[in-house]
Design an enzyme around this catalytic site. Structure first.
Site, PDB file in Angstrom:
ATOM      1  N   ASP A   1       0.856  -1.181   0.000  1.00  0.00           N
ATOM      2  CA  ASP A   1       0.000   0.000   0.000  1.00  0.00           C
ATOM      3  C   ASP A   1       0.894   1.235   0.000  1.00  0.00           C
ATOM      4  O   ASP A   1       1.874   1.304   0.760  1.00  0.00           O
ATOM      5  CB  ASP A   1      -0.900  -0.014   1.244  1.00  0.00           C
TER       6      ASP A   1
ATOM      7  N   ASP B   1      -4.625   2.104  -4.593  1.00  0.00           N
ATOM      8  CA  ASP B   1      -3.166   2.081  -4.478  1.00  0.00           C
ATOM      9  C   ASP B   1      -2.684   0.795  -3.811  1.00  0.00           C
ATOM     10  O   ASP B   1      -1.564   0.732  -3.327  1.00  0.00           O
ATOM     11  CB  ASP B   1      -2.672   3.297  -3.681  1.00  0.00           C
TER      12      ASP B   1
END
Length: 375
Positions: free
Chosen positions: A239, A282
């Site tokens: 992440d 993301d």
């Protein structure tokens, strides 16, 4: 008949092979129609002229042999359409038909025999699925056999009729060859379009990594393989730290640029057997077959280092959660859940770090002994 695939996650290559087998099967049906039709017409002619023609027994035998051969092919159709040498089998089948017609025509008096008119059937058959090389080979054999029959024809030939027949036969071969070339060119274009659509359906256009749907299929297959062969398998959940602030402060184009560069950097940092997928805004996953916890940690550090080297005017860091499956449970969903759990712990404790999910029994049911280890 061929069985239809019932696995929705079948690989594209398997689906393409199944489609080719269906086309070969249809080509076999067309050959059966030609053999039965031509053989039946020849037998009808022989029996109608039994008392006025020569060699009727042999010609009838050839007709029955051709029909019997087609029935044998039909009974072995599964082998025909699945064999690795199926193209050669179909070529041999086509040439056999020319040979049978040539022998029967010769026995019935040569190229003037009505049996010679059946020559057109295997010629037409070349239009169905044969490659340009196969058409050229079979067509040349057909013309050569026709010339042999003409040479064996007793009496004086009508030269003008003979020349016309040879020219028409050669013209038919050229037409079929051009048709085969046109078909192959169309197939190349369709294959390119199909490959492009496959990429669009399985690859994330921004990062160049595969998408979540494709990753789900691959992960299920790789985890099952790891359990079957008793190999460890690891998953990394990645992440981008504070990615929302990147979009808010620098704009969404800057955020897209980060994802684009990060996808390229991650793909360059993993092994060829590792699979990277973008599964959220993301969030990315990396599946590492035959990888133990130590190797997974080393890979996580490489990926974090590659993220910090992106050519952007601000710092990009990653939080990484790691889980390694010992070969005791074939559950890719649980593997991902535990990797996500480690990722959340890494972010909770300050980001820009890795966390490893550990459990004494690999991926057995969660217990109080379950823990996330930071480093």
């Amino acid at each position: 008949m061929l069985d239809k695939p019932n696995d929705a996650s079948a690989a594209p290559a398997d689906m393409d092979e199944r489609s080719r087998q269906v086309l070969w099967l249809r080509q076999l049906y067309a050959g059966m129609v030609g053999f039965l039709g031509g053989g039946g017409a020849g037998l009808y002619y022989v029996f109608r002229t039994w008392d006025i023609g020569a060699h009727r027994e042999w010609i009838a035998f050839l007709g029955l042999f051709g029909i019997a051969q087609s029935l044998i092919v039909w009974s072995a159709r599964r082998h025909f359409v699945t064999a690795t040498q199926r193209a050669r089998l179909f070529i041999a089948w086509n040439i056999t038909s020319f040979v049978l017609i040539a022998i029967a025509s010769t026995l019935d008096g040569g190229i003037g025999s009505p049996i010679a008119s059946i020559w057109v059937l295997p010629m037409i058959y070349l239009l169905i699925g044969f490659s340009r090389a196969a058409v050229g080979f079979c067509g040349s054999m057909a013309i050569g056999l026709y010339l042999v029959v003409a040479w064996l024809t007793p009496g004086t030939l009508d030269f003008a009729a003979f020349v016309m027949q040879v020219v028409v036969l050669a013209d038919a071969v050229v037409m079929v060859l051009l048709g085969a070339i046109a078909r192959e060119d169309r197939e190349e274009v369709l294959t390119a379009v199909r490959n492009q659509l496959s990429v669009l359906a399985t690859v994330d256009s921004l990062t160049g990594c595969i998408n979540q749907q494709a990753f789900t299929h691959i992960a299920a297959r790789e985890v099952a393989r790891a359990v079957r062969y008793q190999h460890e398998i690891s998953m990394l959940a990645l992440d981008i730290d504070r990615f929302k602030s990147v979009n808010d402060e620098h704009g969404h184009l800057a955020g897209d640029n980060v994802l684009r560069q990060l996808g390229a950097a991650l793909r360059a940092s993993v092994r060829g057997t590792d699979i990277i997928a973008r599964v959220g805004g993301d969030e990315l996953l990396v599946l590492c077959p035959e990888t133990d916890a130590g190797a997974a940690r080393e890979l996580a550090e490489r990926l974090r280092a590659s993220a910090q080297q992106l050519k952007v005017p601000f710092k990009v860091t990653l939080s990484v959660g790691i889980c390694t499956l010992r070969p005791t449970n074939a559950d890719p969903q649980q593997l991902r859940e535990h990797a996500d759990r480690a990722l959340y712990e890494a972010k909770r404790l300050g980001r820009n770090r890795c966390a490893v999910f550990t459990h004494p029994d690999g991926l057995a049911a969660p217990t109080r002994d379950e823990r996330v280890r930071m480093y």
